[in-house]
Design an enzyme around this catalytic site. Structure first.
Site, mmCIF file in Angstrom:
data_model
loop_
_atom_site.group_PDB
_atom_site.id
_atom_site.type_symbol
_atom_site.label_atom_id
_atom_site.label_comp_id
_atom_site.label_asym_id
_atom_site.label_seq_id
_atom_site.Cartn_x
_atom_site.Cartn_y
_atom_site.Cartn_z
ATOM 1 N N GLY A 131 0.845 -5.412 0.886
ATOM 2 C CA GLY A 131 -0.071 -5.649 -0.234
ATOM 3 C C GLY A 131 0.628 -6.173 -1.481
ATOM 4 O O GLY A 131 0.011 -6.860 -2.297
ATOM 5 N N ALA B 286 0.840 -1.207 0.000
ATOM 6 C CA ALA B 286 0.000 0.000 0.000
ATOM 7 C C ALA B 286 0.871 1.251 0.000
ATOM 8 O O ALA B 286 1.971 1.240 0.559
ATOM 9 C CB ALA B 286 -0.886 -0.009 1.245
ATOM 10 N N GLU C 105 0.787 -9.756 -0.886
ATOM 11 C CA GLU C 105 -0.586 -10.283 -0.938
ATOM 12 C C GLU C 105 -1.053 -10.444 -2.387
ATOM 13 O O GLU C 105 -1.761 -11.385 -2.722
ATOM 14 C CB GLU C 105 -1.532 -9.370 -0.145
ATOM 15 C CG GLU C 105 -1.265 -9.477 1.358
ATOM 16 C CD GLU C 105 -2.139 -8.550 2.180
ATOM 17 O OE1 GLU C 105 -1.970 -7.323 2.056
ATOM 18 O OE2 GLU C 105 -2.996 -9.055 2.930
ATOM 19 N N GLU D 250 2.719 -5.505 8.080
ATOM 20 C CA GLU D 250 1.605 -4.652 8.511
ATOM 21 C C GLU D 250 1.527 -4.432 10.016
ATOM 22 O O GLU D 250 1.231 -3.327 10.462
ATOM 23 C CB GLU D 250 0.268 -5.226 8.007
ATOM 24 C CG GLU D 250 -0.004 -4.948 6.528
ATOM 25 C CD GLU D 250 0.501 -6.025 5.596
ATOM 26 O OE1 GLU D 250 1.387 -6.810 6.003
ATOM 27 O OE2 GLU D 250 0.017 -6.100 4.448
#
Ligand code: HXC
Length: 260
Positions: A111, A66, A114, A134
């Site tokens: 992310g 992110a 992910e 995170e």
């Protein structure tokens, strides 16, 4: 500054999708996510796309997750919307009918990892680092990380990675089954494209049905999974490609599949 998604269709039927934002470690800004989402929506319906390889621009980072600078400026509601957008986009990667490979040509964090976890296979760079940091930012992996990582490497190892936020090398990622291959960074893309090419030569309906049977079957009990497999097999029986496979075998040539 560029902030886009490159889409390159190769003659093999492999489509290479590149996150292009190298000056910001290919971080997933809202703009980049919107482009990626649109790209994925289009790819899902393109019959000529037989396999998809995801990669990142530059020579050091696949994707840093992110966009943390953008996030700092956001009110809570906007954070919620952005988290939902990342989740939806990554879900579209997972739901592509074609086989997908993450060519992790450098570091993948948060992310970014992910996204790779939503692919069918991952190729890591031995010397690069991978992790879900995170909790070090007082949030959690919210784009499938808490669900896909334990399914892939086991609950204990996933909890250790998520609770400590530690970064492991590509070589370690291979050893624990997070990546299916690890190789020198310079070779990651070639290896991934080569794997994708092997897949793209096979029957596209069979590939999509096998993917569905595996992905849905793994979430259920064996008996239900076997029923799903039966349904998936059934879908291949009436295809022209099945007949072409048998014909090619008889004629000792490579089959030419058309996805029908
Ligand atoms: C915005 C980022 C960024 C990020 C790096 N940059 N990561 N910008 N968001 N996530 C920017 C840097 O600020 C820098 O910009 C430029 O990219 C290059 O980064 P450097 O740190 O100078 O490069 P390098 O030393 O090679 O290190 C790369 C890196 C490191 C290992 C990726 O930047 C890093 O650790 N980044 C943080 C990664 C992270 O914590 N990701 C998790 C995000 S949380 P300037 O302008 O300074 O040159 C997440 C949650 C998902 O993903 C939840 C989903 C719902």
């Amino acid at each position: 500054m560029s902030e886009t998604v490159g889409v390159e269709m190769l003659s093999s039927g492999v489509c290479k999708v590149t996150l292009i934002r190298p000056e910001a470690a290919n971080a997933l800004s809202v703009q980049l996510l919107e482009k990626l989402k649109d790209t994925l929506e289009a790819l899902a319906f393109q019959k000529e796309v037989r396999a998809v390889v995801f990669t990142g621009a530059g020579d050091k980072v696949f994707c840093a997750g992110a966009d943390l600078k953008e996030r700092r400026r956001m009110e809570e509601e906007e954070v919620r919307r952005t988290v939902a957008l990342i989740g939806e986009t990554i879900e579209k990667v997972a739901k592509l009918p074609q086989p997908t490979i993450a060519a992790m040509n450098g570091t993948a964090l948060g992310g970014g990892l992910e996204l790779a976890l939503a692919c069918d296979l991952r190729v890591a760079a031995e010397e690069s680092v991978y992790g879900l940091p995170e909790t070090t930012l007082a949030i959690i992996p919210g784009a499938g990380g808490t669900q896909r990582l334990p399914r892939l490497i086991g609950v204990g190892r996933a909890k250790e990675m998520i609770f400590t936020g530690k970064r492991i090398t590509g070589a370690e990622a291979y050893l624990i089954g997070l990546a299916q291959y690890a190789c020198p960074l310079a070779k990651v893309e070639t290896l991934a494209l080569d794997l994708a090419k092997q897949m793209s030569a096979n029957g596209p309906i069979a590939l999509a049905q096998a993917k569905k049977a595996i992905d849905n079957g793994i979430e259920t009990d064996l008996a239900t999974g076997l029923e799903l497999e039966k349904l998936a097999y059934e879908r291949t029986i009436s295809t022209k490609d099945r007949l072409e496979g048998l014909e090619a075998f008889k004629e000792k040539r490579k089959p030419q599949y058309i996805g029908e």
